[in-house]
Design an enzyme around this catalytic site. Structure first.
Site, PDB file in Angstrom:
ATOM      1  N   LYS A  37      40.241  43.594  48.513  1.00 49.60           N
ATOM      2  CA  LYS A  37      40.685  42.210  48.579  1.00 49.60           C
ATOM      3  C   LYS A  37      41.801  42.064  49.608  1.00 49.60           C
ATOM      4  O   LYS A  37      42.574  42.989  49.852  1.00 49.60           O
ATOM      5  CB  LYS A  37      41.165  41.708  47.212  1.00 49.60           C
ATOM      6  N   LYS A  63      47.234  44.802  41.612  1.00 51.23           N
ATOM      7  CA  LYS A  63      47.715  45.171  42.945  1.00 51.23           C
ATOM      8  C   LYS A  63      48.389  43.968  43.603  1.00 51.23           C
ATOM      9  O   LYS A  63      48.166  42.823  43.229  1.00 51.23           O
ATOM     10  CB  LYS A  63      46.545  45.653  43.806  1.00 51.23           C
ATOM     11  N   ASP A  64      49.222  44.265  44.594  1.00 50.03           N
ATOM     12  CA  ASP A  64      49.980  43.228  45.286  1.00 50.03           C
ATOM     13  C   ASP A  64      49.074  42.130  45.825  1.00 50.03           C
ATOM     14  O   ASP A  64      47.949  42.392  46.245  1.00 50.03           O
ATOM     15  CB  ASP A  64      50.764  43.835  46.453  1.00 50.03           C
ATOM     16  N   LYS A  65      49.595  40.913  45.833  1.00 56.45           N
ATOM     17  CA  LYS A  65      48.840  39.799  46.405  1.00 56.45           C
ATOM     18  C   LYS A  65      48.913  39.815  47.923  1.00 56.45           C
ATOM     19  O   LYS A  65      47.876  39.829  48.592  1.00 56.45           O
ATOM     20  CB  LYS A  65      49.368  38.458  45.877  1.00 56.45           C
TER      21      LYS A  65
END
Length: 694
Positions: free
Chosen positions: A242, A271-273
């Site tokens: 992503k 997980k981090d955006k």
């Protein structure tokens, strides 16, 4: 210049900046416990000192650089439990499986399974029975069915759309309960196909629905299950890639396209955006062909590397994360300052703080909501940031909260208990993290990090936790990953709780332990506190916040530290398998790191180009010329680096800019932003980074 470090040297004595002083006097009596004031309407963003982040492991000077100037500057690969890096490498289906000819369309069995995950077992079995009656009894022997109560209008719309996509012969509409509040979806045959009528002209009333209160007297149904091939594992595991999306958002989009609820997916961690990330995900009884067919429709999301497995993933089932981070617009006094800072991070590590992400970005920080819950102040907690969080949560959860508040006016505890347990615990865990950060700052400020002192908590040398270290091999270069990765658990298994001891004078005389063995507790019923002055900071802060760490003022276990076993966390963490490069660049719009999709576009260009031609956004499609820019940029070495007179390295007055590319691995509960903070000696807050990016 390029560096690589695989084995960590011993820590060295350091000096520290002067800490802010604030001694907290304990209050007398439970009746005088502090009560949090109502949350302010507007609050300045959290700063690092607000949550106890105030020390550094090294007194070495840092430098200036922009973190996450582009989301592609922050690349994360999950490290699975077996030590392998999770990468997107293939869109191929498992052996023997073909893409559905209807491009992601479902047969009846698939559609029923998707419907079960969307609406539950009871409604799935009701629909299955309805379809069987259509098939076996003919058109004249079928009456409409009513699905379970659903107060969420948006979710009802998703159900209506699901039927339009997958059951062309059926129609749906919404019916109302006699109480004027509850709503249900009715399923029936399309006009032109006769429905069986009772003498009063209404649809047939099954299972005594006449007393149910529904205005067209329709029933609810029983539970059921679905058939799955014996030779396949019941879960499909895939790699989720992503870009610039958080995990829940990405899975929400996939779930909507499959007709699945977000809770259907299993994953080891979010997980981090603002990043490009790859992680493992599992989902129950969904064919890989249905997932791969979505790739042509998903924007900024890809799925691949499919396999069928027997069990789904759960939170925490990962070894760690591999980070590839690019710091742009780097400015330093000299090349030596940068090299010294990098060497210092390798040698000394960083204080293993919980990063600002842990405490949220809402109007009321997560740890303050957690404190209200621990005090039993349900209304303060409900009016805190939980309300904001709920607005971002799946609709069926918000619906449940609204129903409970309406059913029990003013019963805020009842409403809070409607929130998923993982979210409820997140707020209490945030308060534990808040205490831990303050304790870590005090430990470093008072005793340094060069040695173990009497009263420190350490992992026992005979601990199976230490002996059971795992070795993993990188897929890229065959190098062995350090066993440190599994030595920083946020909470330990029960048998490991007993593997911590208080260091005594005999331990010190024998030099049995180093500072890398020192841990601090996340308070709980089975954790020890240090046997020195550091223990006091836990109780002082808790007393100030009106909390007793030894006994609960209420009987709700989920909101009580004394009902949690607790855990331990290393004070110092060093980056594992650390590598770095200095890179010059001129165009800020061009990525400096290849993503999984970039690599795939080289190895399998036809597959990737087909996806990109369908309008898929990616680093490659947004930033053409990546390969050329990497070839044009040169690594800096001691001989070729020229520093203009009276100018700093990376000065904005020069045409070329300097970037630092970092690659390292951390255990699952450690924050890469805290490693960057140590390196640059500057705040990692969003507000501060925005000033650098500007």
């Amino acid at each position: 210049m390029r560096g690589r470090h695989l084995l960590s040297p011993l820590l060295s004595p350091l000096s520290y900046p002067k800490p802010p002083s604030s001694r907290l006097a304990p209050r007398r009596g439970a009746s005088h416990r502090a009560v949090a004031p109502p949350p302010a309407a507007h609050r300045a963003p959290l700063s690092e000192p607000d949550v106890g982040i105030s020390r550094f492991a090294s007194a070495l000077p840092g430098f200036r650089g922009a973190l996450k100037q582009r989301y592609s500057d922050f690349v994360v690969h999950e490290v699975a439990l077996d030590g392998s890096l999770v990468r997107l490498t293939s869109f191929d289906l498992p052996d023997g499986e073909c893409v559905d000819a209807k491009e992601g369309g479902m047969d009846e069995a698939q559609a029923l399974e998707s419907f079960r995950l969307l609406c539950g077992d009871a409604d799935c079995e009701a629909l299955r029975g309805f379809l069987e009656r259509v098939s076996e009894g003919g058109d004249s022997d079928v009456s409409p069915i009513i699905l379970s109560a659903d107060a969420d209008k948006t979710h009802r719309s998703e159900v209506h759309d699901f039927f339009k996509r997958n059951f062309e012969a059926l129609l749906t509409d919404t019916v109302e309960h006699s109480d004027g509040i509850q709503r249900c979806i009715r399923v029936r045959l399309k006009p032109g196909r006769r429905e069986r009528k009772d003498v009063d002209g209404r649809g047939r009333n099954r299972k005594g629905a006449g007393s149910s209160g529904w205005r067209d007297d329709k029933p609810f149904d029983s539970r059921g299950s679905i058939i799955w091939p014996d030779h396949l594992g019941k879960f499909i595991r895939f790699h989720l890639y992503k870009e610039n999306k958080d995990t829940q958002e990405a899975l929400g989009k996939i779930g909507k396209m499959l007709g699945l609820q977000p809770r259907s997916f299993g994953f080891a961690g979010t997980k981090d955006k603002r990043a490009v990330t790859t992680q493992q995900v599992t989902v129950f009884k969904v064919q890989a062909s249905r997932l791969v067919a979505l790739n042509s429709k998903l924007i900024g999301i890809k799925v691949g590397d499919f396999s069928y497995v027997k069990e789904g993933l759960a939170l925490g089932q990962l070894m760690g994360n591999r980070f590839t981070i690019t710091l742009r617009s780097v400015v330093a006094e000299s090349e030596d300052v940068i090299k010294a800072a990098l060497d210092g991070l390798i040698t000394n590590g960083f204080i293993n703080y919980y990063g600002l992400q842990r405490f949220g970005s809402g109007s009321v920080p997560n740890h303050q909501v957690g404190a209200a819950l621990l005090r039993g102040e349900w209304r303060n907690a409900e009016h805190g940031d939980i309300g904001t969080a709920l607005r971002n949560f799946p609709r069926y959860l918000i619906t449940e909260r609204a129903i409970r508040l309406k059913k029990y006016p003013g019963n805020y505890l009842q409403a809070l208990m409607a929130i998923p347990r993982t979210l409820r615990l997140m707020y209490v865990h945030s308060y534990q993290s808040y205490l831990w950060n303050h304790a870590a700052s005090m430990r470093v400020q008072k005793y340094g990090i060069s040695r173990v002192v009497e009263g420190d908590l350490v992992y026992k040398k005979e601990s199976p936790f230490e002996q059971g270290a795992l070795k993993a091999t990188s897929e890229d270069d065959g190098q062995t990953m350090s066993s440190e990765m599994n030595a920083c658990c946020e909470t330990l298994p029960e048998e490991m709780i007993q593997s911590v001891k208080i260091a005594d004078s005999e331990d010190l005389s024998k030099s049995l332990y180093t500072f890398e063995d020192v841990v601090l507790p996340l308070p709980g019923s089975e954790t020890l506190f240090p046997g020195n002055e550091v223990a006091g900071i836990y109780h002082e802060i808790a007393i100030k916040d009106g909390i007793n760490l030894r006994e609960s003022v209420h009987g709700v276990e989920d909101f009580s530290i004394t009902s949690m076993k607790g855990g331990y966390r290393r004070v110092i963490q060093r980056p594992i398998d650390f590598e770095w490069d200095l890179i010059t660049y001129t165009d800020e719009k061009i990525p400096l790191v290849e993503t999984d999709l970039d690599v795939l576009s080289k190895t399998k260009p036809l597959e990737v180009n087909e996806l990109l031609s369908d309008g898929i956004s990616s680093c490659t499609s947004h930033d053409s010329g990546l390969e050329a820019s990497l070839d044009a940029s040169e690594s800096i070495n001691g001989a070729s680096l020229v520093v203009a007179e009276a100018k700093s390295i990376g000065s904005s007055d020069t045409l070329e800019k300097l970037a630092i590319k970092l690659a390292f691995t951390l255990p699952a509960s450690s924050y890469a932003t805290m490693a960057i903070r140590e390196l640059m000696k500057t705040s990692t807050s969003v507000a501060h980074q925005k000033t650098l990016n500007i």
